[in-house]
Design a protein around this motif. Structure first.
Motif, PDB file in Angstrom:
ATOM      1  N   PRO A  81       0.806  -1.233   0.000  1.00 34.65           N
ATOM      2  CA  PRO A  81       0.000   0.000   0.000  1.00 34.65           C
ATOM      3  C   PRO A  81       0.833   1.274   0.000  1.00 34.65           C
ATOM      4  N   PHE A  82       2.036   1.192   0.528  1.00 33.27           N
ATOM      5  CA  PHE A  82       2.912   2.367   0.530  1.00 33.27           C
ATOM      6  C   PHE A  82       3.322   2.726  -0.900  1.00 33.27           C
ATOM      7  N   SER A  85       0.323   3.998  -2.741  1.00 29.95           N
ATOM      8  CA  SER A  85      -0.049   5.392  -2.436  1.00 29.95           C
ATOM      9  C   SER A  85       0.871   6.365  -3.161  1.00 29.95           C
ATOM     10  N   ALA A  86       2.169   6.016  -3.261  1.00 29.26           N
ATOM     11  CA  ALA A  86       3.084   6.887  -4.005  1.00 29.26           C
ATOM     12  C   ALA A  86       2.681   6.948  -5.475  1.00 29.26           C
ATOM     13  N   VAL A  88      -0.395   6.450  -6.656  1.00 28.19           N
ATOM     14  CA  VAL A  88      -1.636   7.221  -6.742  1.00 28.19           C
ATOM     15  C   VAL A  88      -1.351   8.713  -6.629  1.00 28.19           C
ATOM     16  N   ALA A  89      -0.446   9.076  -5.725  1.00 31.53           N
ATOM     17  CA  ALA A  89      -0.102  10.497  -5.547  1.00 31.53           C
ATOM     18  C   ALA A  89       0.499  11.067  -6.829  1.00 31.53           C
ATOM     19  N   ASN A  90       1.345  10.288  -7.475  1.00 31.46           N
ATOM     20  CA  ASN A  90       1.923  10.761  -8.738  1.00 31.46           C
ATOM     21  C   ASN A  90       0.852  10.937  -9.796  1.00 31.46           C
ATOM     22  N   PRO A 107       5.135   0.000  -9.445  1.00 34.69           N
ATOM     23  CA  PRO A 107       6.460  -0.281 -10.014  1.00 34.69           C
ATOM     24  C   PRO A 107       7.524  -0.429  -8.922  1.00 34.69           C
TER      25      PRO A 107
ATOM     26  N   PHE B  12      10.860   6.823  -2.590  1.00 31.38           N
ATOM     27  CA  PHE B  12      10.195   7.653  -3.596  1.00 31.38           C
ATOM     28  C   PHE B  12      11.088   7.908  -4.805  1.00 31.38           C
ATOM     29  N   VAL B  15      10.431   4.976  -6.852  1.00 24.57           N
ATOM     30  CA  VAL B  15       9.165   5.031  -7.589  1.00 24.57           C
ATOM     31  C   VAL B  15       9.258   6.002  -8.765  1.00 24.57           C
ATOM     32  N   THR B  77      -3.444  -0.451   5.732  1.00 23.83           N
ATOM     33  CA  THR B  77      -3.474   0.155   4.393  1.00 23.83           C
ATOM     34  C   THR B  77      -3.782   1.643   4.458  1.00 23.83           C
ATOM     35  N   SER B  80      -0.598   3.425   5.965  1.00 22.81           N
ATOM     36  CA  SER B  80       0.532   3.555   5.039  1.00 22.81           C
ATOM     37  C   SER B  80       0.133   4.366   3.816  1.00 22.81           C
ATOM     38  N   GLY B  81      -1.173   4.359   3.459  1.00 24.36           N
ATOM     39  CA  GLY B  81      -1.624   5.202   2.362  1.00 24.36           C
ATOM     40  C   GLY B  81      -1.482   6.676   2.697  1.00 24.36           C
ATOM     41  N   GLY B  84       2.210   7.553   2.937  1.00 20.61           N
ATOM     42  CA  GLY B  84       2.829   7.593   1.614  1.00 20.61           C
ATOM     43  C   GLY B  84       2.429   8.826   0.818  1.00 20.61           C
ATOM     44  N   LEU B  85       1.151   9.202   0.921  1.00 21.64           N
ATOM     45  CA  LEU B  85       0.680  10.382   0.170  1.00 21.64           C
ATOM     46  C   LEU B  85       1.355  11.655   0.667  1.00 21.64           C
ATOM     47  N   ASN B  88       5.097  11.523  -0.159  1.00 18.26           N
ATOM     48  CA  ASN B  88       5.332  11.699  -1.589  1.00 18.26           C
ATOM     49  C   ASN B  88       5.194  13.163  -1.997  1.00 18.26           C
ATOM     50  N   ARG B  92       8.000  15.494  -3.745  1.00 19.86           N
ATOM     51  CA  ARG B  92       7.843  16.277  -4.983  1.00 19.86           C
ATOM     52  C   ARG B  92       8.209  17.742  -4.769  1.00 19.86           C
TER      53      ARG B  92
END
Lengths: 169, 146
Positions: A81-82, A85-86, A88-90, A107, B12, B15, B77, B80-81, B84-85, B88, B92
């Protein structure tokens, strides 16, 4: 006093003060989380299947699980999920439309997991070292963490101990 | 956690840029220069979120049933969601700042100041001796102007 001559004085250059806005990040995170709440619930249901299988494997049919095993399992479980979420944020940033299909297209999952494990080792290792140091320094007041223990700890100050409030039920 | 701050953007970088995890940590060190205090507060907030999630987690009965495991997974979930948001987004922002130079960078050379407020200037060099030279210049300016 020796005064600096004109030729050696510094030139004033307006540079950007490098800072990031935590407030903006928080508002973005909560907005995206609540605007796609069903997506997260669906992800949680999918992760739940893996969680159930892993816990059944670790507990060998309902037995108690070690604290270290449980923490490691939670860490590995949260990597998916981490990364999701990254991703989804992108997509939110770049104008995409995150959906359930994003859940299966995370990915570089292995590298994300490895990076998370390394960061957790740094954080947890430091915390463990501090707790062990205080346990050695103040033997009656601070109990060692005991990652191999299968029983709930006697004192539950903050954070991770609250996982095991209902261990014995 | 404090030792890990320079490397906290590692996942990140993986990613976004598809780096291997070792080079991602190296890149994270570069991206987080001058941002360590911001990251300290960011990680502090994420720690509070984690503690809140643990408290919710502890309200779930510890019986090993499928329902309890799914409930635990939803909590994991969601946590961590959110983490992560937020993380992230901070990453950025750091990416957007990549072209700028800060106090800890030699990109513009050591002979420069940055202006935080209108009348306050700080030396931007890492050499501590520069501070004395800066004070010297300031004193000279005060005496010169008056």
């Amino acid at each position: 006093m020796t005064f600096a001559p004109e030729s050696t004085r510094k030139t004033v250059v307006n540079l950007t003060f490098r800072t990031i806005s935590i407030q903006t990040a928080l508002s973005f995170g909560t907005r995206v989380l609540f605007s796609h709440i069903f997506l997260w619930i669906a992800a949680g249901l999918l992760v739940g299947v893996f969680h159930h299988v892993l816990m059944s494997f670790l507990s060998l049919g309902g037995g108690p699980v070690r604290l270290g095993e449980r923490l490691l399992e939670a860490l590995l479980l949260s990597a998916w999920p981490f990364g999701f979420s990254a991703h989804v944020a992108n997509q939110e940033h770049d104008g995409g439309n995150p959906g359930l299909s994003s859940l299966f297209t995370v990915p570089h999952l292995f590298s994300i997991t490895f990076g998370l494990v390394c960061l957790a080792l740094l954080a947890l290792g430091g915390a463990l070292a501090v707790v062990q140091m205080f346990a050695w320094w103040l033997p009656g007041a601070v109990a060692p963490l005991g990652l191999r223990s299968r029983r709930p700890p006697q004192c539950r100050p903050v954070g991770v101990y609250s996982l095991f409030w209902r261990w014995g039920e | 956690m404090t030792f890990g701050l320079p490397y906290s953007f590692g996942p990140f970088v993986v990613v976004h840029e598809g780096e291997g995890f070792l080079s991602a940590f190296e890149r994270s060190r570069f991206l987080t220069r001058d941002l360590r205090i911001n990251l300290f507060f960011l990680q502090g907030f994420l720690f509070v979120v984690l503690c809140g999630a643990f408290s919710v987690f502890s309200a779930i009965p510890n019986r090993p049933t499928f329902t309890n495991h799914v409930l635990e997974s939803v909590v994991i979930t969601a946590t961590s969601g959110l983490v992560g948001l937020v993380w992230n987004h901070a990453f950025r922002q750091a990416l957007d700042l990549e072209g700028t130079s800060g106090t800890d960078s030699d990109a513009t050379g050591a002979d420069s100041y940055f202006r935080l407020f209108r009348f306050v200037e700080f030396p931007s060099s890492r050499k501590h001796l520069e501070i004395f030279r800066y004070l010297d210049n300031t004193v000279w300016r005060v005496f010169h102007d008056h």
